[in-house]
Design a protein around this motif. Structure first.
Motif, PDB file in Angstrom:
ATOM      1  N   GLY A 111      32.820  43.021  37.162  1.00 15.37           N
ATOM      2  CA  GLY A 111      33.960  42.252  36.691  1.00 15.37           C
ATOM      3  C   GLY A 111      34.165  42.271  35.190  1.00 15.37           C
ATOM      4  O   GLY A 111      35.053  41.597  34.684  1.00 15.37           O
ATOM      5  N   ILE A 112      33.336  43.036  34.460  1.00 13.72           N
ATOM      6  CA  ILE A 112      33.467  43.091  33.003  1.00 13.72           C
ATOM      7  C   ILE A 112      33.834  44.512  32.582  1.00 13.72           C
ATOM      8  O   ILE A 112      33.126  45.465  32.897  1.00 13.72           O
ATOM      9  N   GLN A 135      32.150  34.340  31.799  1.00 13.26           N
ATOM     10  CA  GLN A 135      33.374  34.130  32.578  1.00 13.26           C
ATOM     11  C   GLN A 135      34.602  34.471  31.747  1.00 13.26           C
ATOM     12  O   GLN A 135      35.552  35.066  32.250  1.00 13.26           O
ATOM     13  N   LYS A 177      35.002  38.135  31.823  1.00 14.66           N
ATOM     14  CA  LYS A 177      35.535  38.567  33.119  1.00 14.66           C
ATOM     15  C   LYS A 177      37.035  38.317  33.207  1.00 14.66           C
ATOM     16  O   LYS A 177      37.784  39.169  33.690  1.00 14.66           O
ATOM     17  N   SER A 192      38.758  40.769  31.020  1.00 11.52           N
ATOM     18  CA  SER A 192      38.663  42.089  31.636  1.00 11.52           C
ATOM     19  C   SER A 192      39.705  42.251  32.732  1.00 11.52           C
ATOM     20  O   SER A 192      40.336  43.303  32.850  1.00 11.52           O
ATOM     21  N   ARG A 193      39.894  41.222  33.519  1.00  8.58           N
ATOM     22  CA  ARG A 193      40.903  41.253  34.591  1.00  8.58           C
ATOM     23  C   ARG A 193      42.294  41.457  33.986  1.00  8.58           C
ATOM     24  O   ARG A 193      43.068  42.288  34.453  1.00  8.58           O
TER      25      ARG A 193
END
Length: 97
Positions: free
Chosen positions: A12-13, A58, A61, A64-65
């Motif tokens: 997720g990163i 978090q 993440k 990143s999203r």
């Protein structure tokens, strides 16, 4: 000041995001590189500053999203978003020696 190194799981990163933001979270001397630990892909963070907190991970993440969504939209004019779509790469054939 002593340097500390620790592993951050990469799920997720985005590599681009963590490399751009690591100094913000861990100090100006912080560096990050891709790393595999016990078969898990992620990042090796080296810094004299504090380790990343759960909240900071978090944040990485979430950023990143957003980054991946923007990258996916940039490549296509379709309305459907497909993050982490397959990208063809050359295959290396390993020979046992």
């Amino acid at each position: 000041m002593a340097q500390n190194s620790y592993f951050v799981p990469g799920f997720g990163i985005s590599r681009t995001v963590i490399q751009n933001e690591i100094r913000y979270h861990c100090g100006p001397d912080a560096i990050v590189r891709p790393y595999t630990h016990q078969g898990r892909d992620g990042f090796l963070v080296t810094t004299a500053g504090p380790a990343l907190t759960k909240a900071q991970i978090q944040d990485l993440k979430d950023a990143s999203r957003e980054y991946e969504e923007k990258q996916a939209q940039r490549g296509d004019d379709t309305t459907e978003l497909f993050v982490n779509k397959p990208v063809p790469v050359g295959q290396k054939i390993r020979r046992s020696g």
